[in-house]
Design a protein around this motif. Structure first.
Motif, short mmCIF file in Angstrom:
data_model
loop_
_atom_site.label_atom_id
_atom_site.label_comp_id
_atom_site.label_asym_id
_atom_site.label_seq_id
_atom_site.Cartn_x
_atom_site.Cartn_y
_atom_site.Cartn_z
N THR A 16 0.83 -1.21 0.00
CA THR A 16 0.00 0.00 0.00
C THR A 16 0.86 1.26 0.00
O THR A 16 1.99 1.28 0.48
CB THR A 16 -0.97 0.01 1.20
OG1 THR A 16 -0.22 -0.11 2.41
CG2 THR A 16 -1.97 -1.12 1.12
N SER A 34 -6.88 0.75 -0.83
CA SER A 34 -7.75 -0.30 -1.38
C SER A 34 -7.38 -0.59 -2.84
O SER A 34 -7.54 -1.72 -3.31
CB SER A 34 -9.22 0.13 -1.28
OG SER A 34 -9.58 0.27 0.07
N TRP A 77 1.59 2.35 6.69
CA TRP A 77 0.98 1.17 7.31
C TRP A 77 1.76 -0.10 7.14
O TRP A 77 1.24 -1.17 7.46
CB TRP A 77 -0.43 1.00 6.73
CG TRP A 77 -1.38 2.00 7.27
CD1 TRP A 77 -1.89 3.09 6.63
CD2 TRP A 77 -1.92 2.03 8.60
NE1 TRP A 77 -2.70 3.78 7.47
CE2 TRP A 77 -2.74 3.15 8.68
CE3 TRP A 77 -1.78 1.20 9.72
CZ2 TRP A 77 -3.43 3.49 9.85
CZ3 TRP A 77 -2.46 1.52 10.87
CH2 TRP A 77 -3.27 2.65 10.93
N SER A 92 3.59 -3.05 7.94
CA SER A 92 3.85 -3.70 9.22
C SER A 92 5.31 -4.13 9.31
O SER A 92 5.84 -4.72 8.36
CB SER A 92 2.95 -4.91 9.40
OG SER A 92 1.61 -4.50 9.46
N LYS A 127 -1.01 4.30 16.74
CA LYS A 127 -2.34 3.89 16.23
C LYS A 127 -3.19 3.27 17.32
O LYS A 127 -2.71 3.00 18.43
CB LYS A 127 -2.17 2.95 15.05
CG LYS A 127 -1.56 1.61 15.40
CD LYS A 127 -1.46 0.74 14.17
CE LYS A 127 -1.15 -0.71 14.52
NZ LYS A 127 0.12 -0.91 15.23
N ILE A 149 -9.47 -3.32 8.86
CA ILE A 149 -8.85 -2.50 7.80
C ILE A 149 -7.56 -3.16 7.32
O ILE A 149 -7.20 -3.07 6.14
CB ILE A 149 -8.59 -1.07 8.34
CG1 ILE A 149 -9.91 -0.41 8.71
CG2 ILE A 149 -7.83 -0.23 7.31
CD1 ILE A 149 -9.79 0.92 9.42
N GLU A 150 -6.90 -3.85 8.23
CA GLU A 150 -5.63 -4.53 7.95
C GLU A 150 -5.82 -5.65 6.92
O GLU A 150 -6.82 -6.34 6.95
CB GLU A 150 -5.23 -5.13 9.31
CG GLU A 150 -3.97 -5.88 9.39
CD GLU A 150 -3.78 -6.28 10.86
OE1 GLU A 150 -4.75 -6.32 11.63
OE2 GLU A 150 -2.62 -6.54 11.22
N THR A 160 -13.95 -3.48 0.77
CA THR A 160 -13.20 -3.70 -0.47
C THR A 160 -13.03 -5.20 -0.71
O THR A 160 -13.21 -5.70 -1.82
CB THR A 160 -11.81 -3.04 -0.36
OG1 THR A 160 -11.97 -1.72 0.14
CG2 THR A 160 -11.10 -3.01 -1.68
#
Ligand SMILES: Cc1cc2nc3c(=O)[nH]c(=O)nc-3n(C[C@H](O)[C@H](O)[C@H](O)COP(=O)(O)OP(=O)(O)OC[C@H]3O[C@@H](n4cnc5c(N)ncnc54)[C@H](O)[C@@H]3O)c2cc1C
Length: 424
Positions: free
Chosen positions: A142, A148, A187, A189, A239, A400-401, A407
């Motif tokens: 992302t 998305s 985002w 990770s 977060k 969301i992850e 989506t």
């Protein structure tokens, strides 16, 4: 017909209505449970209260966890790869549920950080395995303007007549090199600690970024050493949930990567990304079944302790109904998870639509279970003295992850509709 000669309490396992675990499966489950209880829960609770900077600083408990999880062998991806499909389908959800029960952020940290090494081993190429096979890394797809849209890498849900965002990070192939320019989303990770990235990014092979289907972009799957000149990192992100799992941006300023490190080109890059998402979504379902179960178990204990209306609140029938509802949702989460693991490791699978079916259901259910469990705790549920508010935050992030819920559902429905249209 069943012939019951006496009514006894149900015999329940760690994972509820479990029927027929083999000795090996039982031993693995107990080992995973002990690790989750003794290592993950205390370290997860400590890390949750630290700042994002402290989580990634030298001496952080995160490193102690990673050392211990590797020593435990529970996430030994090479050992898992050596299992037959039936073993994988049965054993993996058992392990991931226990680790999710321990701490979802830590469970995902161990897995996400090993994605590039796993991809390296999958190539079978000695040079790539030597370079990437044992380094902690991250999975980068992302970008600030492609969230998305990145999850929809094959462009299957783009509105007719429109195009996806071109994003902020792309590659271009020039001779023996791939030149990477731009930045990831904040985002990614494990990015703050990663030494390598398994990146799926738009790529210009000489004819521009747009894919010929006009709905998405051309992509490349490439392993990027993060010690190359031109790579830098952003600050770790503060977060809401899964705080033990650090995230952050990666910046690439004309980074020259040897073409040798490409693992998938053209349409194969999109397929490779969707394969990783298929595994990731399936794994998330198991992990968040563990989160839902943790919330249910805390609520079950609390309703037997807390007295209101002159009696432990479990004696109020409305509380019995509400607690039963949590139990049932955990069982349904586990059932869909195990069903999807079985499907994905059968001759018919794997398919992203299957994984999405479990991931979206379970993460939404884990959030509902954590929320109602918190309600059963009353005001105590809102305080950091009790574990429920953390589970609620962890579950919230999961929707969301690995692809935002709506989506993902749209993508799954696209495939279900395609299957329907083929048959009618
Ligand atoms: C805890 C966590 C860990 C993560 N780890 C990683 C990681 O390791 N690597 C990585 O690359 N990324 C990672 N991500 C990023 C994650 O994949 C994205 O956040 C996610 O794909 C959503 O993108 P976005 O945040 O940009 O939201 P957006 O895409 O901006 O979505 C905003 C809203 O618009 C809606 N929407 C968007 N597109 C459509 C459409 N076509 N049709 C209908 N509605 C639409 C969505 O449903 C959503 O509600 C992580 C995210 C989280 C929360």
């Amino acid at each position: 017909m069943f012939d019951l000669n006496k009514i006894v309490e149900p015999v329940l396992g760690l994972q509820g209505l479990e029927a027929d675990l083999t000795e090996e499966e039982r031993a693995i489950q107990e080992a995973a449970h002990g690790f989750a209880r003794d290592v993950m829960r205390p370290l997860g609770a400590t890390l949750d209260k630290m700042t994002a900077e402290e989580v990634v600083a030298p001496g952080s408990p995160l490193f102690e966890y990673l050392r211990q999880v590797h020593e435990s062998g529970l996430l030994d991806l090479a050992a898992i790869a050596g299992m037959d499909n039936q073993q994988k389908a049965r054993i993996m959800p058992i392990i991931f549920e226990e680790l999710g029960w321990g701490d979802s952020g830590l469970a995902i940290a161990a897995l996400a950080s090993s994605f590039p090494a796993f991809a390296a081993h999958n190539t079978g190429d000695a040079e790539i395995i030597e370079r990437f096979g044992s380094l902690p890394g991250c999975w980068l797809a992302t970008q600030p303007d492609r969230g998305s849209d990145a999850a929809d890498m094959d462009g299957s849900i783009v509105q007719p007549g429109t195009r996806q965002s071109r994003g902020n990070l792309y590659a271009r192939v020039v001779g023996d090199e791939v030149i990477v320019q731009g930045q990831s989303s904040a985002w990614v990770s494990y990015a703050p600690l990663a030494q390598t990235a398994l990146a799926y990014i738009p790529c210009d092979y000489g004819q521009g970024l747009e894919h010929e289907n006009g709905r998405g972009l051309n992509h490349i799957g490439i392993l990027i050493p993060l010690d190359l000149p031109g790579v830098s990192k952003g600050k770790p992100l503060e977060k809401l949930g899964q705080r033990p799992l650090p995230q952050g941006e990666l910046f690439f300023n004309e980074v020259h990567v040897p073409k040798k490190y490409v693992i998938a080109e053209g349409d194969a890059a999109i397929t490779s990304f969707l394969s990783a998402l298929t595994f990731g979504n399936m794994e998330m379902a198991a992990t968040f079944t563990g989160v839902a179960r943790a919330a249910y178990e805390h609520a079950l204990a609390y309703v037997h302790e807390r007295k209101q209306g002159g009696t432990p609140i479990i004696n109020h029938q409305s509380v019995q109904l509400r607690t039963f509802d949590l139990w049932q949702k955990v069982e349904l989460s586990r059932a869909i998870t195990q069903r999807v693991f079985a499907y994905n490791y059968s001759d018919k699978g794997p398919h992203l639509a299957a994984s999405i079916t479990s991931k979206t259901y379970v993460t939404e259910t884990a959030f509902q279970v954590a929320s109602e469990a918190l309600q059963l705790f009353g005001g105590n549920g809102l305080t950091c003295e009790y574990p429920i508010e953390k589970l609620l935050r962890d579950a919230r992030a999961s929707m969301i992850e690995d692809g935002e819920t709506n989506t993902l559902k749209l993508k799954a429905m696209h495939w279900l509709s395609r299957a329907y249209q083929r048959n009618h």
